[in-house]
Scaffold this motif. Sequence first.
Motif, PDB file in Angstrom:
ATOM      1  N   ASP B 127       0.851  -1.176   0.000  1.00 22.02           N
ATOM      2  CA  ASP B 127       0.000   0.000   0.000  1.00 22.02           C
ATOM      3  C   ASP B 127       0.894   1.236   0.000  1.00 22.02           C
ATOM      4  O   ASP B 127       1.972   1.236   0.575  1.00 22.02           O
ATOM      5  N   TYR B 128       0.410   2.267  -0.662  1.00 21.24           N
ATOM      6  CA  TYR B 128       1.262   3.413  -0.951  1.00 21.24           C
ATOM      7  C   TYR B 128       1.129   4.529   0.076  1.00 21.24           C
ATOM      8  O   TYR B 128       1.416   5.673  -0.212  1.00 21.24           O
ATOM      9  N   THR B 129       0.672   4.194   1.262  1.00 17.15           N
ATOM     10  CA  THR B 129       0.681   5.188   2.333  1.00 17.15           C
ATOM     11  C   THR B 129       2.095   5.294   2.881  1.00 17.15           C
ATOM     12  O   THR B 129       2.887   4.376   2.788  1.00 17.15           O
ATOM     13  N   GLY B 130       2.388   6.416   3.479  1.00 19.86           N
ATOM     14  CA  GLY B 130       3.691   6.563   4.108  1.00 19.86           C
ATOM     15  C   GLY B 130       4.807   6.770   3.112  1.00 19.86           C
ATOM     16  O   GLY B 130       4.663   7.514   2.140  1.00 19.86           O
ATOM     17  N   SER B 131       5.907   6.088   3.350  1.00 20.25           N
ATOM     18  CA  SER B 131       7.129   6.370   2.607  1.00 20.25           C
ATOM     19  C   SER B 131       7.042   5.937   1.147  1.00 20.25           C
ATOM     20  O   SER B 131       7.831   6.395   0.321  1.00 20.25           O
ATOM     21  N   LEU B 132       6.110   5.067   0.834  1.00 20.60           N
ATOM     22  CA  LEU B 132       6.000   4.591  -0.550  1.00 20.60           C
ATOM     23  C   LEU B 132       5.179   5.542  -1.424  1.00 20.60           C
ATOM     24  O   LEU B 132       5.040   5.326  -2.632  1.00 20.60           O
ATOM     25  N   GLN B 133       4.655   6.583  -0.801  1.00 20.89           N
ATOM     26  CA  GLN B 133       3.775   7.494  -1.518  1.00 20.89           C
ATOM     27  C   GLN B 133       4.490   8.168  -2.688  1.00 20.89           C
ATOM     28  O   GLN B 133       3.878   8.432  -3.727  1.00 20.89           O
ATOM     29  N   VAL B 134       5.773   8.427  -2.513  1.00 22.05           N
ATOM     30  CA  VAL B 134       6.538   9.112  -3.550  1.00 22.05           C
ATOM     31  C   VAL B 134       6.470   8.360  -4.871  1.00 22.05           C
ATOM     32  O   VAL B 134       6.531   8.967  -5.942  1.00 22.05           O
TER      33      VAL B 134
END
Lengths: 212, 212
Positions: B127-134
């Motif tokens: 899931d793209y919450t947090g640090s993976l959002q970029v």
Amino acid sequence: MLSISPKSQNMRRTKEEAEQTRNAILEAAVDVFTEKGVARATLEQIAKAANVTRGAVYWHFKNKTDIFVALHDELHRPFIQDLVDGLENTGDDPLQSLKSYCIELVTRLEDDLYLRRVLSLFLLKCDYTGSLQVCQERTIDARREKSEVLSKFFEKAQSKGTLSADLDPKTLTLALNCFMRGIAMEYLENADTMSIREEAPKLFSVFFRKWN
Amino acid sequence: MLSISPKSQNMRRTKEEAEQTRNAILEAAVDVFTEKGVARATLEQIAKAANVTRGAVYWHFKNKTDIFVALHDELHRPFIQDLVDGLENTGDDPLQSLKSYCIELVTRLEDDLYLRRVLSLFLLKCDYTGSLQVCQERTIDARREKSEVLSKFFEKAQSKGTLSADLDPKTLTLALNCFMRGIAMEYLENADTMSIREEAPKLFSVFFRKWN
DNA sequence: TTTAAAATACATTCATGTATGTATGTTGTC
DNA sequence: GACAACATACATACATGAATGTATTTTAAA
């Protein structure tokens, strides 16, 4: 967010109050899960958001997975069941009412913030590897039932002559499932820049174009 | 899984060998990420799967997020770009070639195990919450470009008269995006029980039905 | 009094990041 | 071309924090 009645701390609650804090924990979990993602969410954060301590959380639930499963059972599974029920009543023109129902369904995502948050949680903010896998497995029945209802729906439309006979109900079912899911995800990701109320009628008009 | 040349441990590698272990780490990361999910995957597991220690991992990458971003840049972004390129060459019947391309694309998911794993990783296992959002943010341009190419495609088809003029290119683009995405997710989740090679032609025949 | 509904305190695990060691490749210099 | 000086590519060891689960305690309801 349910606020607990302001008793002095560490005061034992009645049964109803206990049920109330249980719900508060679940609601707080939705918030924390959607904000941080399920994996990075911590029980401490959930407890704090519910105005309790981790002790209360561990009293009501075994662990984080247990909370997620409870939410999934309370919110996501009934949601799929809702889809099934919403398709039961067939109007005079099954295909037209199906189209209207689809539009109404996704438009609900724009109107109902809570629904949007919950669905976004289950579709976007978690991955079902590991301990959350059981959730998928448990909804398999509901999904299959939904697909069967849809197929029956198309067959009925065909027998009424409002749906071309050369279209395979199974394929239509799968196609609609994929389409709905794609729309939902696309909207949930871009809820800030996208108006589903505007797009949905156009999208489904394209999809159901000349099926009769 | 790339196997490192069997030197005695703690022996310094040449530049090419170093590049090789970097790739081994990335490939191992794909495996571990897809098996455990990105969040529950640990650097120790990745290192072990690549036949190195965490020291090597930390030499080549800042942290887990850094690995994921590298993978995303190397695999997912180029994939979207591939879509763009694949649409550039317009045949005589744009709509027909688009349909063929869509079918070929999803069929590739069944043929190419590695592609399936990678796509499953980026669509399902994180899931793209947090640090993976970029990662999402970085692909926005590619996605927008893809949509623009698609829209142009439909406009061209309209000018050639092979696509009904009353269909809005923007809406068709969004619809196709949603449809493709839904199909991809549905297949990736049920790759064991579902044959995309059989379904894809039927699905896209329904979708592109009577657009001319 | 007993027990439910918590709060609090504590132990443990586990992953992370960092510091350090070390053997070897690489490069400039003579 | 040899050799010193340095950089590189790791492995190992360690410190730390953070989250978890459990044990114990507290308070009031039943």
